[in-house]
Scaffold this motif. Structure first.
Motif, PDB file in Angstrom:
ATOM      1  N   THR A 142       0.912  -4.259   3.298  1.00  0.00           N
ATOM      2  CA  THR A 142      -0.513  -4.142   3.629  1.00  0.00           C
ATOM      3  C   THR A 142      -0.805  -4.498   5.073  1.00  0.00           C
ATOM      4  O   THR A 142      -1.582  -3.812   5.745  1.00  0.00           O
ATOM      5  CB  THR A 142      -1.345  -5.045   2.696  1.00  0.00           C
ATOM      6  OG1 THR A 142      -1.173  -4.620   1.354  1.00  0.00           O
ATOM      7  CG2 THR A 142      -2.822  -4.990   3.054  1.00  0.00           C
ATOM      8  N   ARG A 197       0.839  -1.185   0.000  1.00  0.00           N
ATOM      9  CA  ARG A 197       0.000   0.000   0.000  1.00  0.00           C
ATOM     10  C   ARG A 197       0.877   1.239   0.000  1.00  0.00           C
ATOM     11  O   ARG A 197       1.986   1.239   0.565  1.00  0.00           O
ATOM     12  CB  ARG A 197      -0.923   0.028   1.229  1.00  0.00           C
ATOM     13  CG  ARG A 197      -1.973  -1.067   1.257  1.00  0.00           C
ATOM     14  CD  ARG A 197      -3.013  -0.875   0.179  1.00  0.00           C
ATOM     15  NE  ARG A 197      -4.107  -1.813   0.268  1.00  0.00           N
ATOM     16  CZ  ARG A 197      -4.161  -2.982  -0.343  1.00  0.00           C
ATOM     17  NH1 ARG A 197      -3.129  -3.392  -1.062  1.00  0.00           N
ATOM     18  NH2 ARG A 197      -5.214  -3.759  -0.233  1.00  0.00           N
ATOM     19  N   ILE A 217       0.866   5.028   1.335  1.00  0.00           N
ATOM     20  CA  ILE A 217       0.210   5.960   2.248  1.00  0.00           C
ATOM     21  C   ILE A 217       0.665   7.372   1.913  1.00  0.00           C
ATOM     22  O   ILE A 217       1.871   7.656   1.893  1.00  0.00           O
ATOM     23  CB  ILE A 217       0.553   5.637   3.719  1.00  0.00           C
ATOM     24  CG1 ILE A 217       0.092   4.218   4.081  1.00  0.00           C
ATOM     25  CG2 ILE A 217      -0.105   6.647   4.652  1.00  0.00           C
ATOM     26  CD1 ILE A 217       0.418   3.822   5.507  1.00  0.00           C
ATOM     27  N   SER A 231      -6.361  -3.184   6.178  1.00  0.00           N
ATOM     28  CA  SER A 231      -6.558  -2.392   7.389  1.00  0.00           C
ATOM     29  C   SER A 231      -8.036  -2.186   7.690  1.00  0.00           C
ATOM     30  O   SER A 231      -8.896  -2.313   6.815  1.00  0.00           O
ATOM     31  CB  SER A 231      -5.875  -1.031   7.245  1.00  0.00           C
ATOM     32  OG  SER A 231      -6.538  -0.246   6.270  1.00  0.00           O
ATOM     33  N   LEU A 239      -4.932   6.232   1.463  1.00  0.00           N
ATOM     34  CA  LEU A 239      -4.370   4.891   1.363  1.00  0.00           C
ATOM     35  C   LEU A 239      -4.667   4.344  -0.025  1.00  0.00           C
ATOM     36  O   LEU A 239      -5.826   4.227  -0.430  1.00  0.00           O
ATOM     37  CB  LEU A 239      -4.980   3.982   2.433  1.00  0.00           C
ATOM     38  CG  LEU A 239      -4.441   2.561   2.533  1.00  0.00           C
ATOM     39  CD1 LEU A 239      -2.960   2.575   2.894  1.00  0.00           C
ATOM     40  CD2 LEU A 239      -5.231   1.759   3.567  1.00  0.00           C
ATOM     41  N   LEU A 241      -1.630   3.595  10.461  1.00  0.00           N
ATOM     42  CA  LEU A 241      -2.730   4.565  10.383  1.00  0.00           C
ATOM     43  C   LEU A 241      -3.206   4.972  11.773  1.00  0.00           C
ATOM     44  O   LEU A 241      -3.524   6.144  12.010  1.00  0.00           O
ATOM     45  CB  LEU A 241      -3.890   3.977   9.572  1.00  0.00           C
ATOM     46  CG  LEU A 241      -3.654   3.799   8.077  1.00  0.00           C
ATOM     47  CD1 LEU A 241      -4.834   3.080   7.430  1.00  0.00           C
ATOM     48  CD2 LEU A 241      -3.422   5.138   7.397  1.00  0.00           C
ATOM     49  N   THR A 275      -0.362  -1.573   7.584  1.00  0.00           N
ATOM     50  CA  THR A 275      -1.010  -0.276   7.400  1.00  0.00           C
ATOM     51  C   THR A 275      -1.909   0.105   8.571  1.00  0.00           C
ATOM     52  O   THR A 275      -1.970   1.274   8.956  1.00  0.00           O
ATOM     53  CB  THR A 275      -1.847  -0.260   6.104  1.00  0.00           C
ATOM     54  OG1 THR A 275      -2.794  -1.333   6.139  1.00  0.00           O
ATOM     55  CG2 THR A 275      -0.960  -0.393   4.889  1.00  0.00           C
TER      56      THR A 275
END
Length: 333
Positions: free
Chosen positions: A48, A4, A6, A102, A72, A55, A51
């Motif tokens: 992934t 991912r 961010i 997530s 994201l 976050l 995340t």
């Protein structure tokens, strides 16, 4: 390996605080850009499974800032390829259940399915028509084709997630959308049952007018498989076949049998639907909980735990009553 990207928007004066969030183990790459209005854009490439923890830390650290924003994005591929993580690698931000997307990504995916819209009503209507034709023709391929549309997947999965997170607003929307979907299915199947001759001895119909313990296992497995696939970000059409096969066809059979005056068969189909709904939701809530899906803050977690206990107790009680009723009916036959 799933990745991912961010993207974080922050006041430039707060960028130095990112060092308390980041670590060399969790961030595979970082790129900083300065924007207008004394703001900075930070891009980070992460795995992934890491995340959610990141976050959460970003929200705890910067949520008080007005300009704070996190995006994201899924990453299809990157070159050069990042190294595979070592099996013993455990970072502070890793979740106990790492093999899922997530919480925030999962929530955004699920909320769309809980929305009652014209598209949802149209999908439910079309899926019911296709399923009913498949039942009338005794054609399993057509029935499975109706499941690819997967209209009842969204509200059922969103109800499970709402229970797991203790989100009563999402739960209400999910129940409303579910009820609307079942109403559309009932009206469409009743109409088709009045317009066409229905053969109650058809194999596809008979199979959905009797309930036994194998149906409990099927519906439970469907709920677990659906939620597990959902938490990995699999396409909805692939997930929907497994979940919807336990929901829409039995209710379509109920409408067809009701229209044809076959009340005993209609009762069996309705009982099968009730069994499937209970098992799918029970399995879904349990699977979300085992996957480690929980709210961000501790006070929300306490509310969610209470909601899970109440939900599991309710579904188990209903399942016990229904199994007893089924056993009683079978004994009387």
């Amino acid at each position: 390996m799933s990745l991912r990207l961010i993207e974080i928007v922050l006041p430039t004066s707060a960028v130095h605080r990112m060092d308390s969030v980041l670590s060399s183990d969790t961030v595979l790459g970082r790129w900083d850009d300065t924007m207008d209005n004394d703001q900075s854009l930070i891009r980070m490439l992460v795995r992934t499974e890491q995340t959610e923890g990141m976050l959460d830390q970003l929200a705890n650290q910067f949520s008080s800032s007005e300009s704070f924003r996190v995006m994201l994005l899924p990453v299809e591929a990157t070159l050069p390829r990042p190294p595979e993580p070592e099996a013993k690698d455990k970072t502070p931000t890793s979740e106990p259940s790492a093999q899922r997307i997530s919480r925030d990504e999962l929530y955004d995916d699920v909320v769309a399915g809980a929305k009652l819209s014209n598209v949802f009503v149209a999908q439910t209507l079309l899926a019911t028509v296709v399923a009913a034709i498949g039942l009338l023709r005794n054609d399993t391929a057509i029935i499975i084709g109706a499941m690819v549309i997967a209209p009842l997947l969204g509200p059922n999965v969103s109800l499970c997630l709402a229970t797991t997170l203790g989100d009563m607003d999402l739960a209400k929307r999910s129940l409303r959308t579910n009820a609307a979907g079942l109403l559309v299915t009932l009206l469409a199947s009743l109409t088709i049952g009045f317009l066409f001759k229905v053969d109650p001895s058809s194999t596809a119909i008979v199979a959905r007018t009797h309930v036994n313990m194998s149906d409990v296992i099927l519906a439970t497995a469907s709920g677990c498989a659906g939620v597990l696939a959902f938490t990995t970000g699999a396409p909805a059409s692939l997930i929907g076949v497994m979940v919807a096969v336990a929901l829409l066809p039995p209710f379509a059979v109920f409408g067809l049998m009701l229209a044809g005056g076959e009340l005993h068969a209609a009762g069996g189909a309705l009982m099968l639907l009730a069994m499937n709904v209970i098992c799918v939701n029970l399995a879904g809530v349990f699977t979300f909980a085992v996957q480690g899906v929980r709210p961000r803050t501790w006070w929300e977690s306490e509310r969610a735990k209470r909601a899970i206990r109440i939900s599991l107790a309710t579904w188990v009680t209903l399942l016990t009553i229904l199994i007893s009723l089924i056993y009683f009916v079978v004994q009387k036959q």
